[in-house]
Design a protein around this motif. Structure first.
Motif, mmCIF file in Angstrom:
data_model
loop_
_atom_site.group_PDB
_atom_site.id
_atom_site.type_symbol
_atom_site.label_atom_id
_atom_site.label_comp_id
_atom_site.label_asym_id
_atom_site.label_seq_id
_atom_site.Cartn_x
_atom_site.Cartn_y
_atom_site.Cartn_z
ATOM 1 N N PRO A 1 38.518 -0.665 -37.777
ATOM 2 C CA PRO A 1 39.952 -0.878 -37.532
ATOM 3 C C PRO A 1 40.800 -0.139 -38.560
ATOM 4 O O PRO A 1 40.303 0.351 -39.578
ATOM 5 C CB PRO A 1 40.095 -2.395 -37.699
ATOM 6 N N GLU A 2 42.092 -0.078 -38.284
ATOM 7 C CA GLU A 2 43.032 0.495 -39.249
ATOM 8 C C GLU A 2 43.595 -0.578 -40.160
ATOM 9 O O GLU A 2 43.904 -0.305 -41.324
ATOM 10 C CB GLU A 2 44.173 1.204 -38.515
ATOM 11 N N VAL A 3 43.765 -1.780 -39.617
ATOM 12 C CA VAL A 3 44.371 -2.869 -40.390
ATOM 13 C C VAL A 3 43.510 -4.123 -40.252
ATOM 14 O O VAL A 3 43.176 -4.533 -39.138
ATOM 15 C CB VAL A 3 45.810 -3.168 -39.903
ATOM 16 N N LEU A 4 43.155 -4.718 -41.378
ATOM 17 C CA LEU A 4 42.410 -5.972 -41.409
ATOM 18 C C LEU A 4 43.335 -7.043 -41.962
ATOM 19 O O LEU A 4 43.812 -6.943 -43.100
ATOM 20 C CB LEU A 4 41.162 -5.838 -42.286
ATOM 21 N N ILE A 5 43.583 -8.085 -41.159
ATOM 22 C CA ILE A 5 44.513 -9.158 -41.529
ATOM 23 C C ILE A 5 43.699 -10.393 -41.873
ATOM 24 O O ILE A 5 42.937 -10.898 -41.040
ATOM 25 C CB ILE A 5 45.480 -9.456 -40.365
ATOM 26 N N LEU A 6 43.868 -10.899 -43.068
ATOM 27 C CA LEU A 6 43.102 -12.047 -43.553
ATOM 28 C C LEU A 6 44.004 -13.272 -43.642
ATOM 29 O O LEU A 6 44.967 -13.312 -44.409
ATOM 30 C CB LEU A 6 42.503 -11.749 -44.935
ATOM 31 N N GLY A 7 43.668 -14.287 -42.811
ATOM 32 C CA GLY A 7 44.404 -15.542 -42.902
ATOM 33 C C GLY A 7 45.289 -15.748 -41.696
ATOM 34 O O GLY A 7 45.299 -14.926 -40.791
ATOM 35 N N GLU B 1 40.366 -18.988 -50.319
ATOM 36 C CA GLU B 1 40.964 -17.917 -51.100
ATOM 37 C C GLU B 1 39.926 -17.021 -51.768
ATOM 38 O O GLU B 1 40.014 -15.791 -51.697
ATOM 39 C CB GLU B 1 41.883 -18.511 -52.174
ATOM 40 N N ASP B 2 38.928 -17.612 -52.392
ATOM 41 C CA ASP B 2 37.927 -16.813 -53.105
ATOM 42 C C ASP B 2 37.155 -15.909 -52.154
ATOM 43 O O ASP B 2 36.901 -14.740 -52.462
ATOM 44 C CB ASP B 2 36.951 -17.733 -53.865
ATOM 45 N N ASP B 3 36.777 -16.456 -50.995
ATOM 46 C CA ASP B 3 36.012 -15.658 -50.024
ATOM 47 C C ASP B 3 36.854 -14.511 -49.471
ATOM 48 O O ASP B 3 36.352 -13.388 -49.272
ATOM 49 C CB ASP B 3 35.522 -16.542 -48.873
ATOM 50 N N ALA B 4 38.140 -14.771 -49.206
ATOM 51 C CA ALA B 4 39.013 -13.735 -48.663
ATOM 52 C C ALA B 4 39.202 -12.591 -49.663
ATOM 53 O O ALA B 4 39.112 -11.409 -49.301
ATOM 54 C CB ALA B 4 40.367 -14.335 -48.298
ATOM 55 N N PRO C 1 36.334 -15.261 -36.345
ATOM 56 C CA PRO C 1 36.392 -16.553 -37.028
ATOM 57 C C PRO C 1 36.216 -16.401 -38.541
ATOM 58 O O PRO C 1 35.676 -15.395 -39.019
ATOM 59 C CB PRO C 1 35.216 -17.310 -36.409
ATOM 60 N N PRO C 2 36.641 -17.389 -39.312
ATOM 61 C CA PRO C 2 36.503 -17.317 -40.773
ATOM 62 C C PRO C 2 35.062 -17.157 -41.253
ATOM 63 O O PRO C 2 34.827 -16.681 -42.369
ATOM 64 C CB PRO C 2 37.092 -18.658 -41.243
ATOM 65 N N SER C 3 34.085 -17.512 -40.437
ATOM 66 C CA SER C 3 32.686 -17.431 -40.854
ATOM 67 C C SER C 3 32.242 -16.001 -41.175
ATOM 68 O O SER C 3 31.263 -15.803 -41.910
ATOM 69 C CB SER C 3 31.777 -18.022 -39.776
ATOM 70 N N VAL C 4 32.951 -14.990 -40.658
ATOM 71 C CA VAL C 4 32.540 -13.608 -40.931
ATOM 72 C C VAL C 4 32.720 -13.250 -42.401
ATOM 73 O O VAL C 4 32.131 -12.281 -42.889
ATOM 74 C CB VAL C 4 33.313 -12.596 -40.051
ATOM 75 N N LEU C 5 33.535 -14.026 -43.131
ATOM 76 C CA LEU C 5 33.737 -13.747 -44.550
ATOM 77 C C LEU C 5 32.425 -13.827 -45.322
ATOM 78 O O LEU C 5 32.191 -13.053 -46.258
ATOM 79 C CB LEU C 5 34.746 -14.729 -45.155
ATOM 80 N N LEU C 6 31.563 -14.755 -44.932
ATOM 81 C CA LEU C 6 30.327 -14.966 -45.668
ATOM 82 C C LEU C 6 29.346 -13.818 -45.473
ATOM 83 O O LEU C 6 28.548 -13.521 -46.366
ATOM 84 C CB LEU C 6 29.682 -16.287 -45.233
#
Length: 399
Positions: free
Chosen positions: A53-59, A64-67, A33-38
């Motif tokens: 992981p090998e690839v981390l996909i954001l979004g 935007e700032d957190d990502a 979930p997006p909450s892991v960004l914090l």
């Protein structure tokens, strides 16, 4: 291990990524979930099992700032992980994302094929950076083994042996195996592995790929089993643009990047075959259980011995073995002058697997031919070779 980690709340995009990976790329997708960004990288890793992981996909749909903040930290602490941002951005915003460590940007509306190609590229980049970090941290890795799969005549099952060998080696060295189809006019590796490559051998021996191994990797096709493939040109006429020098350079590049390079050569002793033998550490000689094939192998040995092009690792495979052929393994060995190392019995499962595009070792078959392929793979397993062998050669019995 989840090879791909997706951070998003969009269920539609989750399904799209899962479909792009399923059946086309090795590994699985884990969604967070997006909450892991914090919580930063630590919270993200706490939710995963196994290795990073090998690839981390954001979004899509992330602040935007957190990502970008998370991307910056990952780029500094875990540069081997490829970061992909899912967002429609203006050109000036792309620069900001790249500075934060984003390796690639894709639109949320991208279709499954576009996502698959992007994820393949991200995996190749990740693998290259991992190898670079390992090399920087310790002694330089020795070049990989270049295994030439050869036959003096066609129709002896050479491609079947090559594809099964590559699949089997992929279980020993995941993501460390590439199969190269050097049957430049009529290569069948693509159909044998049920692949539809976007790039072929012709692309890999010209332009920027000839100078840069990272560019070369972009021309490889990822197989679901976790091996890479460089397939033959789509048109026989394109073979005229592939020289022996280019083949030699290509295999040298591959050996520097992969633990195993399996080369499916064209029948005979043409220019490309001789160039392959100059780079090969091993040669797997395939012959059928018929007199013309066996005599052809004997002649090939004689010629290559004179040219001093017989690799140190020699492995003789007798294919289509059948008691009813009128020949025995002893007859074959007496003619070619060397022991037969692997006997593959005639099997109805082999043409079925070939037509299906799924090698026996990928299908976990229990057929006798599959067991024979497994024995061939074991000859290249460093763990097996590290153990003392009581016998260098054991007489094979045809079943």
């Amino acid at each position: 291990m989840s090879r791909f980690v997706l951070v998003t709340a969009s269920q539609d995009f989750q399904r799209k990524v899962s479909q792009a990976v399923r059946g086309a790329l090795h590994g699985s997708v884990q969604v967070l979930p997006p909450s892991v960004l914090l919580g930063g990288p630590q919270e993200l890793f706490d939710r995963l099992t196994g290795e990073p992981p090998e690839v981390l996909i954001l979004g899509p749909g992330l602040p935007e700032d957190d990502a970008l903040k998370l991307a910056t930290v990952f780029d500094l602490q875990f540069p081997e992980i490829s970061l992909v941002l899912v967002e429609d951005r203006e050109p000036e915003q792309v620069i900001t994302a790249m500075r934060a460590g984003i390796r690639d940007i894709v639109s949320p509306s991208a279709d499954g094929d576009q996502l698959r190609v992007l994820l393949e590229r991200a995996c190749l980049a990740s693998a290259g950076r991992r190898r670079g970090l390992v090399a920087a941290a310790g002694p330089e890795r020795a070049p990989g083994r270049v295994i030439a799969v050869m036959s003096p005549k066609g129709g002896v099952g050479k491609t079947t042996v090559a594809t099964n060998l590559a699949i089997g080696l992929g279980k020993i060295a995941p993501m460390g195996v590439v199969i190269v189809d050097l049957d430049v006019q009529f290569g069948d590796v693509a159909s044998g592995l049920l692949l539809e490559p976007e790039h072929t051998l012709k692309d890999a021996v010209s332009g920027a790929a000839f100078q840069d191994s990272m560019v070369l990797k972009a021309f490889l096709t990822v197989h679901p089993s976790g091996i890479y493939a460089l397939c033959a040109p789509q048109s026989p006429s394109e073979a005229d643009h592939i020289s022996g020098e280019a083949v030699s350079h290509l295999l040298s590049q591959m050996a520097a990047e992969f633990q195993y390079v399996v080369v499916d050569t064209t029948p005979g002793l043409g220019e490309h075959v001789l160039a392959t033998l100059e780079q090969a550490t091993d040669a797997v000689w395939v012959c059928g259980m018929d007199v013309p094939s066996i005599r052809g192998l004997h002649t090939s040995f004689s010629i290559l011995s004179e040219l001093q092009l017989v690799p140190q690792g020699r492995h003789v495979v007798l294919n289509f073995a059948d008691r009813r052929s009128g020949l025995t393994v002893q007859d074959v060995e007496a003619t070619i002058g060397v022991p037969v190392d692997t006997v593959i019995p005639r099997s109805k499962a082999i043409p079925f697997s070939t037509n299906k595009g799924v090698p026996l070792l990928q299908d976990s078959s229990r057929d006798g031919a599959a067991r024979a392929f497994g024995k061939l793979v074991e000859r290249f397993d460093p763990k097996r070779n590290a153990q003392p062998q009581k016998k260098l050669h054991r007489r094979m019995v045809i079943s």
